[in-house]
Design a protein around this motif. Structure first.
Motif, PDB file in Angstrom:
ATOM      1  N   UNK A 202       6.303   8.274 -26.839  1.00 13.77           N
ATOM      2  CA  UNK A 202       7.368   7.545 -26.153  1.00 13.77           C
ATOM      3  C   UNK A 202       8.057   8.425 -25.111  1.00 13.77           C
ATOM      4  N   UNK A 203       8.363   9.658 -25.512  1.00 12.96           N
ATOM      5  CA  UNK A 203       9.123  10.550 -24.629  1.00 12.96           C
ATOM      6  C   UNK A 203       8.283  11.129 -23.491  1.00 12.96           C
ATOM      7  N   UNK A 204       7.034  11.465 -23.798  1.00  8.76           N
ATOM      8  CA  UNK A 204       6.212  12.178 -22.819  1.00  8.76           C
ATOM      9  C   UNK A 204       5.332  11.252 -21.983  1.00  8.76           C
ATOM     10  N   UNK A 205       5.156   9.997 -22.457  1.00  7.23           N
ATOM     11  CA  UNK A 205       4.233   9.118 -21.727  1.00  7.23           C
ATOM     12  C   UNK A 205       4.891   7.800 -21.319  1.00  7.23           C
ATOM     13  N   UNK A 206       5.400   7.038 -22.278  1.00  8.37           N
ATOM     14  CA  UNK A 206       5.902   5.699 -21.951  1.00  8.37           C
ATOM     15  C   UNK A 206       7.127   5.745 -21.039  1.00  8.37           C
ATOM     16  N   UNK A 207       8.155   6.465 -21.449  1.00  7.85           N
ATOM     17  CA  UNK A 207       9.390   6.485 -20.655  1.00  7.85           C
ATOM     18  C   UNK A 207       9.162   7.014 -19.247  1.00  7.85           C
ATOM     19  N   UNK A 208       8.411   8.108 -19.065  1.00  8.71           N
ATOM     20  CA  UNK A 208       8.120   8.542 -17.687  1.00  8.71           C
ATOM     21  C   UNK A 208       7.352   7.497 -16.882  1.00  8.71           C
ATOM     22  N   UNK A 209       6.430   6.768 -17.543  1.00  8.61           N
ATOM     23  CA  UNK A 209       5.669   5.744 -16.827  1.00  8.61           C
ATOM     24  C   UNK A 209       6.579   4.597 -16.385  1.00  8.61           C
ATOM     25  N   UNK A 210       7.536   4.230 -17.241  1.00 12.49           N
ATOM     26  CA  UNK A 210       8.473   3.171 -16.861  1.00 12.49           C
ATOM     27  C   UNK A 210       9.341   3.620 -15.693  1.00 12.49           C
ATOM     28  N   UNK A 211       9.732   4.867 -15.696  1.00 18.94           N
ATOM     29  CA  UNK A 211      10.505   5.399 -14.571  1.00 18.94           C
ATOM     30  C   UNK A 211       9.671   5.422 -13.298  1.00 18.94           C
ATOM     31  N   UNK A 212       8.406   5.807 -13.443  1.00 23.12           N
ATOM     32  CA  UNK A 212       7.514   5.839 -12.266  1.00 23.12           C
ATOM     33  C   UNK A 212       7.348   4.450 -11.678  1.00 23.12           C
ATOM     34  N   UNK A 213       7.311   3.434 -12.546  1.00 18.29           N
ATOM     35  CA  UNK A 213       7.178   2.045 -12.087  1.00 18.29           C
ATOM     36  C   UNK A 213       8.518   1.455 -11.646  1.00 18.29           C
ATOM     37  N   UNK A 214       9.589   2.264 -11.707  1.00 16.47           N
ATOM     38  CA  UNK A 214      10.929   1.835 -11.303  1.00 16.47           C
ATOM     39  C   UNK A 214      11.393   0.615 -12.093  1.00 16.47           C
ATOM     40  N   UNK A 215      11.197   0.691 -13.401  1.00 16.21           N
ATOM     41  CA  UNK A 215      11.623  -0.385 -14.283  1.00 16.21           C
ATOM     42  C   UNK A 215      13.008  -0.073 -14.827  1.00 16.21           C
ATOM     43  N   UNK A 216      13.937  -0.995 -14.657  1.00 19.71           N
ATOM     44  CA  UNK A 216      15.286  -0.844 -15.188  1.00 19.71           C
ATOM     45  C   UNK A 216      15.252  -1.108 -16.688  1.00 19.71           C
ATOM     46  N   UNK A 217      15.487  -0.077 -17.511  1.00 18.86           N
ATOM     47  CA  UNK A 217      15.365  -0.222 -18.966  1.00 18.86           C
ATOM     48  C   UNK A 217      16.385  -1.194 -19.538  1.00 18.86           C
ATOM     49  N   UNK A 218      17.475  -1.451 -18.810  1.00 19.82           N
ATOM     50  CA  UNK A 218      18.470  -2.401 -19.320  1.00 19.82           C
ATOM     51  C   UNK A 218      17.956  -3.838 -19.275  1.00 19.82           C
TER      52      UNK A 218
END
Length: 258
Positions: A202-218
């Motif tokens: 989650x920390x090393x792969x998923x969350x960085x990928x969501x940030x790279x895709x510019x996804x607003x986690x909220x």
């Protein structure tokens, strides 16, 4: 007064279905059941077929059912979801109703499944899971199905305690695309997915990928099943931190659907 009553019509239709559309057997069972003597009234073939056709057309075994009565009965039947209710309304046995639904109308029973509806304007929903792939060709029976006209009776031999090589792959799907695959490995060795491995992914792969895709986690709903590595205290704390109030999981904000 009409010679044949609703009781006679109901018995004929039930027997006709039970005997797989045999007019002769229906006549024999009718005369035996109602103790019709040698010189009693004869139930003709045309009468049997007429009653059967009438029921299939009007949905009623009552004589002289009008179109208005049929429409009223149909509206009442829309509220009936159990064969017992239909059987009571038609003055038939529940077994006969089930046979009619299955053999005559080709209906099948279905259970209502409660799921989370996703609408066009809803926030983003991402869901994932992991699966083991055995490099020896062993098949996980829970994840693979055979479609065939007949049961193929496929046999897959595997050791009782399988120590063979395998890979564990994780993937996540969402409306904006697919994230993954991610392989749970240390060097060239596959590792068992535990809470620590899951959080590292989650920390090393998923969350960085969501940030790279510019996804607003909220705006994201995170969905996972009830595997132990997913629902450990540490994993749930990490997920609640990044997806507050938007966790679909066992023990989550929304329970994992059946």
């Amino acid at each position: 007064m009409e010679l044949w009553m609703t009781e006679h019509r109901s018995f004929v239709f039930e027997t006709f279905i039970q005997t797989r559309s045999s007019v002769v057997l229906t006549q024999c069972r009718f005369h035996t059941h109602f103790n019709v003597g040698q010189h009693g009234a004869i139930l003709s073939r045309n009468t049997i077929l007429k009653w059967v056709k009438s029921f299939r057309t009007t949905g009623s075994v009552r004589p002289g059912t009008t179109r208005g009565e049929l429409q009223k009965t149909s509206k009442e039947f829309d509220k009936l979801w159990r064969p017992a209710h239909v059987a009571h309304a038609l003055q038939m046995s529940e077994r006969s109703v089930c046979q009619i639904l299955h053999f005559d109308l080709h209906y099948h029973p279905y259970r209502v499944m409660v799921v989370q509806e996703v609408l066009r304007d809803d926030t983003v929903l991402i869901t994932s899971d992991e699966v083991h792939f055995h490099l020896t060709g062993s098949v996980n029976k829970q994840n693979f199905w055979y479609w065939s006209a007949n049961n193929p009776q496929e046999l897959h031999q595997r050791p009782l305690h399988c120590e063979c090589e395998r890979v564990t792959v994780w993937c996540r799907m969402a409306q904006f695309g697919i994230i993954g695959p991610y392989f749970f490995m240390e060097g060239r060795r596959t590792v068992t997915v535990n809470s620590q491995c899951y959080m590292a992914m989650l920390c090393k792969f998923l969350l960085p990928e969501l940030q790279r895709c510019r996804i607003d986690l909220t705006t994201v709903w995170f969905q996972q099943d009830g595997a132990t590595c997913h629902t450990s205290r540490e994993s749930m704390a990490l997920l609640r931190k990044h997806f507050p109030g938007h966790l679909i999981s066992k023990h989550g904000d929304v329970e994992w659907p059946p």
